[in-house]
Design a protein around this motif. Structure first.
Motif, PDB file in Angstrom:
ATOM      1  N   TYR A   1      98.443 -38.962 -20.306  1.00  0.00           N
ATOM      2  CA  TYR A   1      99.748 -38.625 -19.628  1.00  0.00           C
ATOM      3  C   TYR A   1     100.277 -39.939 -18.765  1.00  0.00           C
ATOM      4  O   TYR A   1     101.284 -40.258 -18.374  1.00  0.00           O
ATOM      5  N   GLU A   2      99.057 -40.625 -18.072  1.00  0.00           N
ATOM      6  CA  GLU A   2      99.379 -41.606 -17.262  1.00  0.00           C
ATOM      7  C   GLU A   2      99.862 -42.985 -18.045  1.00  0.00           C
ATOM      8  O   GLU A   2     100.578 -43.543 -17.686  1.00  0.00           O
TER       9      GLU A   2
ATOM     10  N   GLY B   1      90.937 -38.587 -21.437  1.00  0.00           N
ATOM     11  CA  GLY B   1      91.451 -37.030 -21.504  1.00  0.00           C
ATOM     12  C   GLY B   1      92.716 -36.991 -21.351  1.00  0.00           C
ATOM     13  O   GLY B   1      93.445 -38.080 -21.596  1.00  0.00           O
ATOM     14  N   ARG B   2      93.334 -35.769 -21.441  1.00  0.00           N
ATOM     15  CA  ARG B   2      94.920 -35.507 -21.257  1.00  0.00           C
ATOM     16  C   ARG B   2      95.491 -36.350 -20.131  1.00  0.00           C
ATOM     17  O   ARG B   2      96.849 -36.719 -20.386  1.00  0.00           O
ATOM     18  N   THR B   3      94.870 -36.170 -19.137  1.00  0.00           N
ATOM     19  CA  THR B   3      95.605 -36.825 -17.876  1.00  0.00           C
ATOM     20  C   THR B   3      95.719 -38.223 -17.780  1.00  0.00           C
ATOM     21  O   THR B   3      96.612 -38.666 -17.536  1.00  0.00           O
ATOM     22  N   LYS B   4      94.589 -38.822 -18.339  1.00  0.00           N
ATOM     23  CA  LYS B   4      94.722 -40.369 -18.328  1.00  0.00           C
ATOM     24  C   LYS B   4      95.879 -40.539 -19.749  1.00  0.00           C
ATOM     25  O   LYS B   4      96.537 -41.647 -19.412  1.00  0.00           O
TER      26      LYS B   4
ATOM     27  N   ASN C   1      96.828 -33.825 -27.553  1.00  0.00           N
ATOM     28  CA  ASN C   1      95.431 -33.574 -27.373  1.00  0.00           C
ATOM     29  C   ASN C   1      94.637 -34.517 -28.466  1.00  0.00           C
ATOM     30  O   ASN C   1      93.513 -35.067 -28.330  1.00  0.00           O
TER      31      ASN C   1
END
Length: 64
Positions: free
Chosen positions: A29-30, A24-27, A15
């Protein structure tokens, strides 16, 4: 003589890493999945190296 501790962390939580680079977290992780950012596993927790965050921003800035 004892060397002073570094003021900047070497690793940060996911975070915090996302907040540091403004995604964001999703990006984040990508970026991790595509090996653009390095992570370290400490037990069950994942930490993002601040060096890899800086390197990513440098690469992106250079490609502009």
């Amino acid at each position: 003589m004892i060397a002073p501790l570094p003021t900047d962390p070497i690793c940060v939580k996911v975070n915090d890493a996302a907040r540091m680079i403004g995604v964001g977290r999703t990006k984040l992780y990508e970026l991790i999945a595509t090996n653009q950012i390095e992570v370290v596993k400490l037990g069950k927790s994942t930490r993002v190296t601040t060096a890899s965050l800086r390197a990513l921003v440098t690469r992106l800035h250079a490609s502009e």
